[in-house]
Design a protein around this motif. Structure first.
Motif, PDB file in Angstrom:
ATOM      1  N   GLN A  28      -4.467  -4.947   3.986  1.00 12.40           N
ATOM      2  CA  GLN A  28      -5.246  -4.421   2.867  1.00 12.40           C
ATOM      3  C   GLN A  28      -5.298  -2.900   2.884  1.00 12.40           C
ATOM      4  OE1 GLN A  28      -6.381  -6.448   0.428  1.00 12.40           O
ATOM      5  NE2 GLN A  28      -6.787  -4.539  -0.672  1.00 12.40           N
ATOM      6  N   VAL A  29      -5.171  -2.308   4.070  1.00  9.87           N
ATOM      7  CA  VAL A  29      -5.159  -0.844   4.156  1.00  9.87           C
ATOM      8  C   VAL A  29      -3.970  -0.286   3.379  1.00  9.87           C
ATOM      9  CG1 VAL A  29      -4.982   1.125   5.727  1.00  9.87           C
ATOM     10  CG2 VAL A  29      -6.319  -0.886   6.393  1.00  9.87           C
ATOM     11  N   LEU A  30      -2.795  -0.872   3.584  1.00 11.67           N
ATOM     12  CA  LEU A  30      -1.611  -0.435   2.848  1.00 11.67           C
ATOM     13  C   LEU A  30      -1.730  -0.787   1.372  1.00 11.67           C
ATOM     14  CD1 LEU A  30       1.314   0.696   2.782  1.00 11.67           C
ATOM     15  CD2 LEU A  30       2.093  -1.637   3.211  1.00 11.67           C
ATOM     16  N   GLN A  31      -2.254  -1.974   1.065  1.00 12.61           N
ATOM     17  CA  GLN A  31      -2.404  -2.392  -0.333  1.00 12.61           C
ATOM     18  C   GLN A  31      -3.267  -1.393  -1.109  1.00 12.61           C
ATOM     19  OE1 GLN A  31      -1.517  -5.373  -2.057  1.00 12.61           O
ATOM     20  NE2 GLN A  31      -0.268  -6.217  -0.428  1.00 12.61           N
ATOM     21  N   ASP A  32      -4.366  -0.969  -0.513  1.00 15.91           N
ATOM     22  CA  ASP A  32      -5.245  -0.006  -1.178  1.00 15.91           C
ATOM     23  C   ASP A  32      -4.533   1.336  -1.366  1.00 15.91           C
ATOM     24  OD1 ASP A  32      -7.214  -1.922  -1.216  1.00 15.91           O
ATOM     25  OD2 ASP A  32      -8.283  -1.134   0.537  1.00 15.91           O
ATOM     26  N   TYR A  33      -3.781   1.745  -0.340  1.00 15.49           N
ATOM     27  CA  TYR A  33      -3.035   3.001  -0.426  1.00 15.49           C
ATOM     28  C   TYR A  33      -2.015   2.928  -1.570  1.00 15.49           C
ATOM     29  CZ  TYR A  33       0.143   6.782   0.938  1.00 15.49           C
ATOM     30  OH  TYR A  33       0.939   7.893   0.935  1.00 15.49           O
ATOM     31  N   LEU A  34      -1.273   1.813  -1.655  1.00 16.77           N
ATOM     32  CA  LEU A  34      -0.264   1.652  -2.700  1.00 16.77           C
ATOM     33  C   LEU A  34      -0.897   1.605  -4.080  1.00 16.77           C
ATOM     34  CD1 LEU A  34       2.124  -0.968  -1.036  1.00 16.77           C
ATOM     35  CD2 LEU A  34       2.690   1.385  -1.653  1.00 16.77           C
ATOM     36  N   SER A  35      -2.026   0.933  -4.199  1.00 15.83           N
ATOM     37  CA  SER A  35      -2.699   0.840  -5.502  1.00 15.83           C
ATOM     38  C   SER A  35      -3.036   2.223  -6.034  1.00 15.83           C
ATOM     39  CB  SER A  35      -3.970  -0.007  -5.382  1.00 15.83           C
ATOM     40  OG  SER A  35      -3.653  -1.350  -5.073  1.00 15.83           O
ATOM     41  N   ASN A  36      -3.474   3.114  -5.156  1.00 11.35           N
ATOM     42  CA  ASN A  36      -3.773   4.486  -5.570  1.00 11.35           C
ATOM     43  C   ASN A  36      -2.508   5.275  -5.842  1.00 11.35           C
ATOM     44  OD1 ASN A  36      -6.597   4.200  -5.353  1.00 11.35           O
ATOM     45  ND2 ASN A  36      -6.535   4.597  -3.152  1.00 11.35           N
ATOM     46  N   LEU A  37      -1.509   5.081  -4.981  1.00  8.89           N
ATOM     47  CA  LEU A  37      -0.266   5.845  -5.113  1.00  8.89           C
ATOM     48  C   LEU A  37       0.443   5.530  -6.425  1.00  8.89           C
ATOM     49  CD1 LEU A  37       1.172   7.839  -3.151  1.00  8.89           C
ATOM     50  CD2 LEU A  37       2.712   5.967  -2.558  1.00  8.89           C
ATOM     51  N   LEU A  38       0.411   4.288  -6.841  1.00  9.21           N
ATOM     52  CA  LEU A  38       1.114   3.878  -8.061  1.00  9.21           C
ATOM     53  C   LEU A  38       0.433   4.385  -9.327  1.00  9.21           C
ATOM     54  CD1 LEU A  38       2.013   0.224  -7.023  1.00  9.21           C
ATOM     55  CD2 LEU A  38       3.601   2.129  -7.286  1.00  9.21           C
TER      56      LEU A  38
END
Length: 462
Positions: A28-38
Motif C-alpha cells: 500500500q505504501v507504493l500504491q499510495d505513492y503511485l496514486s499521487n505520482l499519476l
C-alpha cells in the motif's frame, strides 16, 4: 518465468531510504505513492527493453559465438566462412556483446576508409587474419539485421514467459490502461518515450482501442510529421462540428531510437526541387528491404541522435521533463544510453518540480542480498548501507542510494514489468469505468448472440 506475487521479493526506496519491503501488507505504501505520482500535471513514461523480456526480447550481452551465428541464421542470412573467421577474431572469449561486436566491425570499416585500404588485418601473431572491407561491412549488416529480426515481438511461443503465451500483451494493456485511467480529465495527456524498436506498445494500444499520436500523418502514405505532436483528439458535435470535450484515453508515443516499421528515403520535392530525408511508416517486411530508421547499440549511437529524426525526438524528451509538476516513470530502462541519461540528470538539477520513479528488478542488489533484505523487518526506514548491504556498481543502484527525495526506485521481483503493471492502481475497480476495447468486445458479443438467435429462429424480419 514469472514469480508469483506471494513469493516475490522487493524493496521500495525513496531518497536512499527503504520505505517498504513490498510484502503483501506493505504494498500500500507504493500504491499510495503511485496514486499521487499519476496525478502530476505532466507525466512522462520511459520504457526500455526490460519491459519486453517476458515476450522474448533478445539479450545482447554474454553471447557465445554460436548464439550470434544462430541469431544471424534465424534472420534469414547465411554464415559464410569469412563471417565465422571474423566472429572468432572479434569474440575470442566466446562471450560476445552485440554492441561491442558492432563497434569492432564499425571501427574496422572506418579505419580502412581513413587509410584508403581495401582490407585490414585483425588479431595478432599466428591468429592475425586479413579481411576485406566488404566482408567486414557484410557481417556488420547481418548482425544489425539479426538484431532487428530478434526484436520482432512477441517472439516464438517458447521464448515467451509461460504466463503470457496465451495473451502476450496483457501486461502492456494493464500498464497503459491504468496509467491513462488514473489521470483526471483536465490533465495533459501522458507521453510515452521508448527506446524499443518493437511494435508491442502500438499493438497494445490497438487492442485497448485507445487513440494515440505517434508523429505520423497520412493514411496510405504515412510520413513522420513532428508537428502532429501538437494535435489532440476531441469529441465534436456531428452536426455543427463544434468541439464538445477532449476524447478519453488518448496519449502520445515517441520512439526515440526508431522503429522496425520506419523506413528512410531521400526524396526531391516536386515543386521546389529541394532534396530532403523522409521517414515513412510501412510494414516490417517493407522496412527490412530498405534503410531502416534505427539507432543500433554501438558507441556511435550518441552521435546518431544528432541526426534527423532522433534529434527532434530527443528534444521533445528534454522539453517534456523541464515542465513544472513533472514525473518520470522509467520501466525497463537500464540507463545505458548517455544521451538520455544526460537529459534526465540535467533536468533533475534544473527542475526542482521533477520526480523520478525507476523500476528495475536486478540493478540494485545481488539476488542473495535481495532475499535477505526483503526478510529483514528492521530495514524499513534505513539505508541499504546502514542495513549492511553493498549495492551494485550500476547507475540505478547509484540512484537508489542517493539522498535526493525526488528519486524513488522499485527493485527486486516487483521491479519486473509484469509485476509492476499489476501493482499500478486500478481506478476501474472502484469507478466502474471500462476501456473502449471492452465496449467493443461487448458489442461484438451481443452481435454474435443476435446472429445465433436469427439463425435458430430462421426469421430476420424483426
Amino acid at each position: 518465468m514469472t514469480t508469483s506475487s506471494s513469493d516475490s521479493q522487493g524493496l521500495f526506496i525513496v531518497g536512499g531510504v527503504v520505505k517498504s519491503r513490498m510484502t503483501d501488507g506493505d504494498q500500500q505504501v507504493l500504491q499510495d505513492y503511485l496514486s499521487n505520482l499519476l496525478q502530476v500535471h505532466n507525466l512522462v513514461i520511459l520504457i526500455g527493453s526490460g519491459a519486453s523480456f517476458h515476450l522474448g526480447s533478445p539479450h545482447t550481452r554474454g553471447l557465445a559465438t554460436d548464439a550470434v551465428k544462430n541469431l544471424i541464421i534465424s534472420a534469414g542470412s547465411t554464415m559464410e566462412p569469412t563471417d565465422e573467421d571474423l566472429l572468432r577474431v572479434l569474440n575470442p572469449n566466446n562471450d560476445g556483446d552485440l554492441e561491442k561486436l558492432l563497434n569492432g566491425l564499425q571501427l574496422a570499416v572506418a579505419l580502412s576508409s581513413q587509410m584508403a585500404l581495401d582490407s585490414i588485418t585483425l588479431g595478432e601473431g599466428s591468429t592475425a587474419q586479413s579481411f576485406s572491407v566488404d566482408d567486414i561491412e557484410g557481417l556488420r549488416k547481418k548482425i544489425g539485421a539479426a538484431l532487428a529480426f530478434a526484436c520482432r515481438l512477441p517472439g516464438e511461443p517458447g521464448s515467451i514467459d509461460p504466463d503470457y503465451r496465451n495473451d502476450p500483451l496483457r501486461a502492456h494493456r494493464n500498464f497503459i490502461s491504468r496509467v491513462v485511467r488514473n489521470r483526471r480529465a483536465n490533465l495533459p495527456r501522458p507521453r510515452i518515450f521508448t527506446t524499443n524498436y518493437d511494435l508491442v506498445i502500438e499493438s497494445a494500444l490497438d487492442q485497448l482501442g485507445y487513440p494515440y499520436i505517434d508523429g505520423f500523418s497520412g493514411t496510405v502514405d504515412r510520413r513522420l510529421n513532428l508537428s502532429y505532436y501538437g494535435l489532440d483528439f476531441h469529441r465534436v458535435d456531428t452536426t455543427s462540428q463544434q468541439a464538445l470535450a477532449r476524447a478519453d484515453s488518448a496519449l502520445y508515443l515517441h520512439k526515440i531510437h526508431g522503429s522496425l516499421n520506419w523506413k528512410a528515403a531521400t526524396e526531391i520535392e516536386a515543386t521546389t526541387g529541394v532534396e530532403s530525408l523522409e521517414v515513412h511508416q510501412v510494414t516490417e517486411e517493407a522496412a527490412s528491404k530498405g534503410e531502416r530508421v534505427l539507432i543500433y547499440p554501438t558507441t556511435a549511437k550518441e552521435g546518431d541522435t544528432l541526426a534527423y529524426p532522433y534529434s527532434d525526438l530527443m528534444r521533445m524528451l528534454g522539453d517534456s521533463v523541464q515542465q513544472d509538476d513533472t514525473a518520470i516513470i522509467s520501466v525497463g530502462y537500464g540507463f545505458a544510453d548517455p544521451h538520455i541519461n544526460r537529459i534526465l540528470l540535467r533536468s533533475l538539477a534544473m527542475n526542482p518540480a521533477l520526480n523520478v520513479l525507476v523500476v528495475d528488478p536486478y540493478a540494485v542488489l545481488e539476488d542473495s542480498d535481495m532475499i535477505t533484505a526483503a526478510k529483514n523487518d528492521d530495514i524499513v526506514g534505513t539505508t541499504l548501507s546502514e542495513a549492511g548491504f553493498t549495492s551494485k556498481s550500476t547507475a540505478i543502484a547509484a540512484l537508489a542510494t542517493g539522498t535526493d527525495a525526488r528519486i524513488a526506485v522499485l527493485t527486486g521481483d516487483f521491479g519486473k514489468f509484469t509485476e509492476f503493471a499489476n501493482l499500478m492502481p486500478d481506478p476501474g475497480l472502484s469507478s466502474g469505468q471500462v476501456p473502449p476495447s471492452a465496449v467493443v468486445g461487448l458489442i461484438e458479443s451481443l452481435e454474435a448472440t443476435l446472429t445465433r438467435s436469427i439463425s435458430i429462429t430462421g426469421n430476420d424480419d424483426d
